[in-house]
Design a protein around this motif. Structure first.
Motif, short mmCIF file in Angstrom:
data_model
loop_
_atom_site.label_atom_id
_atom_site.label_comp_id
_atom_site.label_asym_id
_atom_site.label_seq_id
_atom_site.Cartn_x
_atom_site.Cartn_y
_atom_site.Cartn_z
N GLN A 304 0.83 -1.20 0.00
CA GLN A 304 0.00 0.00 0.00
C GLN A 304 0.86 1.25 0.00
O GLN A 304 0.57 2.25 -0.69
N GLU A 305 1.94 1.21 0.79
CA GLU A 305 2.86 2.36 0.80
C GLU A 305 3.48 2.57 -0.57
O GLU A 305 3.61 3.71 -1.05
N ALA A 306 3.86 1.47 -1.21
CA ALA A 306 4.45 1.58 -2.56
C ALA A 306 3.43 2.13 -3.54
O ALA A 306 3.76 2.95 -4.44
N LEU A 307 2.16 1.70 -3.42
CA LEU A 307 1.10 2.19 -4.31
C LEU A 307 0.88 3.68 -4.10
O LEU A 307 0.72 4.46 -5.08
N ASP A 308 0.82 4.12 -2.84
CA ASP A 308 0.63 5.54 -2.56
C ASP A 308 1.76 6.38 -3.15
O ASP A 308 1.53 7.46 -3.73
N ALA A 309 3.00 5.86 -3.01
CA ALA A 309 4.15 6.59 -3.56
C ALA A 309 4.05 6.67 -5.08
O ALA A 309 4.37 7.70 -5.70
N ALA A 310 3.63 5.56 -5.69
CA ALA A 310 3.49 5.55 -7.16
C ALA A 310 2.41 6.51 -7.61
O ALA A 310 2.57 7.21 -8.63
N ASP A 311 1.29 6.59 -6.86
CA ASP A 311 0.22 7.54 -7.21
C ASP A 311 0.73 8.98 -7.13
O ASP A 311 0.42 9.83 -8.02
N ASP A 312 1.50 9.28 -6.09
CA ASP A 312 2.05 10.65 -5.94
C ASP A 312 2.99 10.98 -7.09
O ASP A 312 2.94 12.09 -7.67
N ALA A 313 3.85 10.02 -7.42
CA ALA A 313 4.80 10.26 -8.51
C ALA A 313 4.08 10.44 -9.84
O ALA A 313 4.45 11.29 -10.66
N LEU A 314 3.03 9.63 -10.05
CA LEU A 314 2.27 9.73 -11.29
C LEU A 314 1.58 11.08 -11.40
O LEU A 314 1.57 11.73 -12.47
N GLU A 315 0.99 11.53 -10.28
CA GLU A 315 0.31 12.82 -10.28
C GLU A 315 1.29 13.94 -10.61
O GLU A 315 0.99 14.86 -11.39
N THR A 316 2.49 13.91 -10.04
CA THR A 316 3.51 14.93 -10.30
C THR A 316 3.93 14.91 -11.76
O THR A 316 4.09 15.96 -12.41
N ALA A 317 4.12 13.69 -12.28
CA ALA A 317 4.53 13.57 -13.69
C ALA A 317 3.46 14.09 -14.62
O ALA A 317 3.74 14.74 -15.65
N GLU A 318 2.20 13.80 -14.30
CA GLU A 318 1.10 14.30 -15.15
C GLU A 318 1.05 15.81 -15.12
O GLU A 318 0.76 16.47 -16.14
N GLU A 319 1.28 16.41 -13.93
CA GLU A 319 1.29 17.88 -13.85
C GLU A 319 2.42 18.47 -14.71
O GLU A 319 2.24 19.48 -15.42
N ARG A 320 3.61 17.88 -14.68
CA ARG A 320 4.73 18.35 -15.50
C ARG A 320 4.41 18.20 -16.99
O ARG A 320 4.71 19.08 -17.81
N ALA A 321 3.77 17.09 -17.34
CA ALA A 321 3.42 16.87 -18.75
C ALA A 321 2.42 17.90 -19.23
O ALA A 321 2.49 18.42 -20.38
N SER A 322 1.44 18.21 -18.35
CA SER A 322 0.42 19.21 -18.71
C SER A 322 1.07 20.59 -18.90
O SER A 322 0.76 21.34 -19.86
#
Length: 335
Positions: A304-322
């Motif tokens: 679960q901790e790994a999933l939460d970290a992956a969600d945070d990283a994905l959200e950051t990457a999507e913001e940079r892409a936008s």
């Protein structure tokens, strides 16, 4: 249906009394059925009536099997003591009695120091009963023969008037020797009052003899009224015999109930042992499952901790892409 092949009862008895104590009742019942199926109803009944040995008697039986030479030497020493007593050889009696104590204590010490017999822990009380029974084996020839067979139902004690069992009752011990057993030629089993039908039978015979003796005494004393005295004596004999018969019947009924109760206790003990073993197995299984559950929960937390970290990283990457796409559009519009 033809009966199975004949079963030799004596080896069966040896096997029964050599088993762990908690297996005795189940094995005895199975052996009785097997012997009955072979066509030997008498042998089957003989086995079925065997009472489960007490813990102390079981200890004595196992010691007799594990140390046959030492037990045989003690029994032989008893023969020598009786010879010395008959010869009134006081010096020899002193030497033999000291040797009896030394040999008995040596054998008891082996068991006491080991703390177990045939894998079963031995209590101080059982060790005391062992010492008493070995002493009885020296002091009484029948007790010695019975101990050597390893088929006692109760431990023995030699007191002033003879042998008694663990309950303090007179022990009617007779060796019914097995083929190949020390000094024997016939079938054997022993175990206290069962050996010759119990003290009630002998008591009935003694009561009848006493009544007849009283009748004879009355006849001798009453020469002037011989017929009346004889008639009175005969009536006394009849009354005594009837009372003995009634008491023997009551004793036999009580003995039957006691045997049934002993069997029920044995079966309940066996069932309790089986349930306790099953509970122990289930407890071990529960502990193993609990350990696996705790490990799975820990792994779940890590995942679960790994999933939460992956969600945070994905959200950051999507913001940079936008943001990058917006910058690209702005650059194109300025051209």
């Amino acid at each position: 249906m033809s009966p199975d092949a004949s079963v030799d009862v004596d080896p069966v008895l040896d096997e029964l009394y050599a088993l762990p104590l908690e297996q005795f009742v189940v094995a005895r019942n199975a052996a009785s059925k097997r012997i009955k199926a072979s066509g030997d109803a008498v042998g089957a009944e003989r086995v079925a009536r065997l009472a489960k040995p007490t813990v102390a008697a079981w200890v004595v039986n196992q010691v007799a099997r594990e140390h046959p030479e030492e037990v045989a030497a003690l029994v032989t020493l008893g023969d020598e003591l009786r010879d010395a007593t008959e010869d009134r050889d006081r010096a020899r009696l002193t030497v033999l009695d000291r040797l009896r104590r030394e040999r008995t204590e040596a054998l008891v010490r082996v068991v006491r120091d080991a703390g177990e017999v045939a894998g079963r822990a031995v209590s101080a009380s059982a060790v005391d009963r062992l010492a008493e029974t070995l002493t009885a084996a020296v002091m009484d020839a029948d007790a010695g023969a019975a101990v050597r067979t390893g088929r006692l139902g109760q431990a023995l004690q030699h007191v002033g008037f003879g042998l008694v069992d663990e309950g303090g009752e007179p022990a009617d011990v007779v060796e019914l020797r097995a083929v190949g057993s020390p000094g024997g030629t016939g079938g054997q089993e022993t175990g206290g009052k069962e050996a010759r039908g119990g003290p009630g039978r002998a008591g009935g015979t003694r009561a009848r003899s006493a009544a007849r003796s009283r009748a004879g005494d009355s006849d001798d004393r009453g020469e002037g009224g011989a017929d009346d005295a004889l008639a009175a004596a005969e009536r006394e004999v009849e009354r005594a015999a009837a009372e003995v018969d009634r008491l023997e019947a009551a004793r036999d009924a009580a003995d039957g109930r006691a045997r049934e109760a002993s069997d029920a206790v044995g079966q309940a003990e066996d069932e309790l042992g089986r349930i306790e073993d099953e509970l122990a197995r289930l407890a071990d299984e529960r502990d193993a499952v609990r350990a696996r559950l705790e490990a799975a929960r820990a792994e779940q937390d890590e995942a679960q901790e790994a999933l939460d970290a992956a969600d945070d990283a994905l959200e950051t990457a999507e913001e940079r892409a936008s943001a990058a796409r917006k910058a690209r559009r702005a650059a194109r519009s300025r051209r």
